[in-house]
Design an enzyme around this catalytic site. Structure first.
Site, PDB file in Angstrom:
ATOM      1  CD  GLN A 163      24.876  27.280   7.956  1.00 43.30           C
ATOM      2  OE1 GLN A 163      24.565  26.347   7.226  1.00 43.30           O
ATOM      3  NE2 GLN A 163      24.522  27.338   9.228  1.00 43.30           N
ATOM      4  CG  PHE A 164      29.794  25.977   3.680  1.00 43.07           C
ATOM      5  CD1 PHE A 164      31.104  25.619   3.974  1.00 43.07           C
ATOM      6  CD2 PHE A 164      28.782  25.507   4.486  1.00 43.07           C
ATOM      7  CE1 PHE A 164      31.384  24.804   5.070  1.00 43.07           C
ATOM      8  CE2 PHE A 164      29.048  24.697   5.579  1.00 43.07           C
ATOM      9  CZ  PHE A 164      30.354  24.336   5.875  1.00 43.07           C
ATOM     10  CG  HIS A 175      30.252  21.672   2.676  1.00 43.30           C
ATOM     11  ND1 HIS A 175      29.827  20.435   2.235  1.00 43.30           N
ATOM     12  CD2 HIS A 175      29.225  22.189   3.377  1.00 43.30           C
ATOM     13  CE1 HIS A 175      28.607  20.209   2.671  1.00 43.30           C
ATOM     14  NE2 HIS A 175      28.211  21.262   3.357  1.00 43.30           N
ATOM     15  CD  GLU A 200      21.073  29.423   6.378  1.00 43.92           C
ATOM     16  OE1 GLU A 200      21.914  28.542   6.152  1.00 43.92           O
ATOM     17  OE2 GLU A 200      20.544  30.097   5.467  1.00 43.92           O
ATOM     18  CE1 TYR A 220      25.418  24.183  -0.032  1.00 41.52           C
ATOM     19  CE2 TYR A 220      26.147  24.353   2.246  1.00 41.52           C
ATOM     20  CZ  TYR A 220      25.923  23.589   1.104  1.00 41.52           C
ATOM     21  OH  TYR A 220      26.196  22.254   1.106  1.00 41.52           O
ATOM     22  CG  LEU A 267      18.302  26.930   5.444  1.00 40.88           C
ATOM     23  CD1 LEU A 267      18.223  25.453   5.758  1.00 40.88           C
ATOM     24  CD2 LEU A 267      18.637  27.134   3.990  1.00 40.88           C
ATOM     25  CB  SER A 268      15.677  32.254   2.940  1.00 41.33           C
ATOM     26  OG  SER A 268      15.643  33.155   1.860  1.00 41.33           O
ATOM     27  CD  GLU A 269      21.504  30.457   2.103  1.00 44.81           C
ATOM     28  OE1 GLU A 269      20.479  30.146   1.462  1.00 44.81           O
ATOM     29  OE2 GLU A 269      21.984  29.724   2.997  1.00 44.81           O
TER      30      GLU A 269
END
Ligand SMILES: Cc1ncc(C[n+]2csc(CCOP(=O)(O)OP(=O)(O)O)c2C)c(N)n1
Length: 708
Positions: A465-466, A512, A412, A469, A441-443
């Site tokens: 990203q984190f 985060h 992303e 997530y 947007l799909s891990e």
């Protein structure tokens, strides 16, 4: 079981009619119906012998019948004749495997958990894998319903990349197929793959075998009204077809025309085939949730009966010939079974083998493709330019991508934006949009597609990203780590997943700032790196990118642009082996073991105890350098582990257990740990500081230990 007439949905914006009906009719005529009949009978024979004898006798622990699904799968298997085709299977896919080249011997050996089975007795007897033989590659199946979809999307995306960017013309016209039941269309994996395939217009066929039930749950609880095809008719960029999966003519036409749509480059297709499930979900399921009327209706849809009539009508096989083939095939299965049962050994393979790279796999990973340079030098050979951790990752990605066109970076916001932490800034510009790109947007989709890409011979390097997530990709991470083991070394899915972790420089919060490495340490088949400085980041990332194992590369957010982590650039070929810790300072009375940002707090705390404290930076958690830790603790007699992850079941527990059992005789005090308290990271900065180990708290622990 209702038998829908063949229907073709337009899809929201699917390209217009593209399938030449006369061509399909011609293809149907040319099908090798005798071989198709033989395999349908073979599959049915194996199932019935298993159900009638082997499962009741306890010789098969988990028996799942394909009865009712055979014809559709065998027709599919025969049609996957392009050398670069691949399919993901599920536990009801044995007929597809038989049509793809798996032998009867292998199928029965798998059921009986013997060496000759595709997983050598490791995976459930109907959870298969098959490197390419005469038909499609069958990617290692997952036991998790729905996990089969995104790896197939990854294979499909690789076909396009290999054809368009690597110039592999052989990939043109090839497809990926994801097979699944009506229950699987409710999963995250299904929707994730559907979004990937339709947004990128990938050559992917969703092959849905709708038997009306997911174990006992009817399909109208999986999708409203129970028909995923009609619900997806308006989905943009998707051709939607549906047909009976038991009527030979209708099924073959639907399968061939769906494949033709996908092969012609017009984008993905979903084909829903209605089939009966002629047995319980598994051997133990007596189908009490179905009425007698339903059970009777199922039997009228038996594809075996329909095939018999069809072949007789077309003068391919008389009913007598069919009956005699049935008998012959049954005899062959009995012979194979007899031979396997007569053999005294079942599985001889060491169960601990094949978690990590040992031999080149038949499929997947980069070494078979000879695309990778060998490991580089562990001696720094760079220049005097000081770089921070963010640049370390950036430069290493870019230099390795310049050398190896099979590395792809995606996630992303990693494209034009350069990543929300700025790590991939300029990378897309420098290396190209086909190799550095944004994703949906799909891990689950990001990690799952990486499996398909890795098995297709690419090196996926996704960014999540984190740490928090990344949770949505966890199922696929677990599966990726087990690919090599579950296929007894035949497949491999190396990838490098980069995840920023830990508290930021300005503070944290529950979403985060999680560190969370311990839960990954429990995930089998993964290497884990957590560098504390720029040089280590360069060396470890390069080693991972040139390696053959899945690697989690955890970048501490608080260090990315922190002067403390800055170092001189160690060079474009610098590699650091995993499992080699660094001794940052040496003292004679206490060993502190740590990693990531906590290293700097430990060093600051140790300053007050000049000459007393050794600080060891583990650098990698899997594998971790036991020898270095034990040698130091045996000398100092005292140990303290400090980490940012939470305390209970944290990685400190593992290290302390090893110290307690291996260095017990040298200990002068009980070894200790100092970790984040068992609570999420609070947004309030003072509260955050109160739960994360501070320099002051580390000093207090050192003091206590030295005085113990
Ligand atoms: C993620 C996950 N949840 C639950 C299960 C347990 N389970 C195994 S098969 C199954 C039903 C799947 O039904 P469907 O997709 O319709 O395929 P079918 O068995 O009918 O062919 C369930 C719930 C599982 N294997 N994986």
């Amino acid at each position: 079981m209702k038998s829908d007439a063949t229907k073709q949905g337009q899809g929201g914006d699917a390209p217009g009619p593209d399938v030449d009906a006369s061509e399909i009719a011609d293809q149907v005529d040319k099908l090798d119906w005798r071989s198709i009949a033989r395999l349908v009978l073979l599959s049915r024979s194996i199932d019935s012998i298993e159900e009638q004898r082997l499962a009741p006798a306890g010789k098969i622990k988990l028996q799942l019948s394909s009865a009712g699904h055979e014809l559709a799968q065998i027709l599919l298997g025969f049609a996957l004749d392009h050398p670069c085709d691949a399919a993901t299977a599920y536990y009801r896919s044995r007929p597809l495997l038989l049509a793809s080249g798996m032998t009867c011997q292998e199928a029965i050996a798998a059921s009986l958990a013997c060496d000759e089975g595709p997983s050598a007795g490791r995976d459930v007897g109907v959870v298969f894998n098959l490197p390419r033989r005469e038909k499609a590659t069958i990617l290692p199946a997952s036991g998790n319903v729905g996990a089969q979809f995104t790896p197939a999307a990854g294979w499909a995306q690789s076909l396009n990349y290999r054809r368009d960017s690597l110039g592999e013309d052989a990939c043109a016209g090839a497809v990926a197929v994801a097979t699944g039941g009506d229950g699987s269309v409710a999963t995250n994996g299904f929707w994730s793959a559907l979004n990937i395939a339709t947004t990128l217009n990938l050559p992917l066929l969703f092959f849905i075998e709708d038997n009306g039930y997911a174990i006992s749950v009817p399909s109208d609880l999986q999708t409203p009204g129970g028909n995923i095809a009609s619900n997806l008719n308006a989905f943009k960029n998707l051709r939607v077809n549906e047909a009976s999966g038991t009527d030979p003519l209708e099924a073959s036409q639907a399968i061939l025309s769906s494949l033709q749509h996908v092969r012609s480059g017009r984008g993905p297709c979903l084909l829903r085939l209605t089939v009966p499930r002629l047995a319980g979900h598994a051997f133990t399921d007596k189908q009490r949730y179905k009425t007698q009327q339903q059970l009777d209706a199922d039997r009228t849809q038996d594809p075996l009966l329909k095939l018999k009539h069809f072949l007789a009508e077309r003068n391919i096989f008389s009913k007598e010939e069919f009956a005699s083939l049935e008998k012959k095939v049954r005899g062959e299965v009995e012979d194979v079974l007899g031979n396997i049962e007569a053999s005294t050994t079942t599985s001889t393979l060491d169960p601990k083998k094949h978690l990590f790279y040992q031999v080149n796999p038949l499929q997947g990973g980069l070494r078979p493709a000879k695309a990778l340079p060998e490991m580089g030098s562990s001696e720094p050979h760079g220049n005097d330019i000081e770089i921070d951790l963010r640049q370390a990752v950036q430069w290493t990605l870019e230099t390795e991508m310049q050398k190896n066109n099979r590395i792809l970076v995606f996630g992303e916001d990693v494209g034009a934006y350069g990543g929300i932490h700025g790590v991939t800034r300029s990378l897309q510009e420098n290396v190209g949009g086909d190799r550095v790109f944004d994703t949906s947007l799909s891990e689950e989709g990001i990690v799952g597609r990486s499996i398909g890409m890795a098995i297709a011979g690419l090196m996926p390097v996704p960014e999540l990203q984190f740490r928090k997530y990344a949770d949505a990709g966890h199922e696929q991470m677990v599966d990726a780590g087990l690919v090599r083991w579950r296929t007894a070394g035949k497949f491999a899915a190396p990838m490098v997943i980069r995840i920023p972790v830990g508290c930021g420089k300005k503070g944290g919060d529950p979403w985060h700032s999680m560190s969370g490495e311990a839960s990954y340490a429990h995930m089998l088949g993964w290497q884990i790196a957590m560098p504390s400085n720029a040089v280590d980041a360069v060396g470890l990332l390069r080693t991972a990118l040139r390696g053959d194992d899945p690697t989690l590369f955890l970048e501490h957010r608080g260090l990315l642009v922190d002067a403390r982590a800055q170092k001189k650039y160690p060079g474009d070929d610098y590699c650091l082996p995993f499992g080699k810790a660094a001794q940052c300072i040496e003292g004679d009375a206490l060993t502190i073991i740590s990693w990531g940002e906590m290293i700097y707090r430990c060093l600051e705390a140790a300053n007050a105890f000049s000459g007393a404290v050794t600080v060891i930076d583990l650098r990698t958690l899997i594998p971790w350098d036991r020898e270095c830790v034990l040698e130091s603790v045996r000398q100092t007699g005292r140990a303290l582990v400090v980490h940012e992850d939470t305390i209970t079941a944290g990685f400190a527990g593992e290290i302390l257990a090893v110290i307690a059992s291996e260095a017990y005789g040298s200990l002068k005090a009980a070894p200790q740990r100092l970790c984040t308290a068992d609570c999420p990271i609070p947004y309030n900065v003072e509260q955050m500081e109160s739960v994360v180990p501070s320099v002051g708290q580390i000093q207090d622990e050192i003091e206590k230990l030295l005085n113990a």
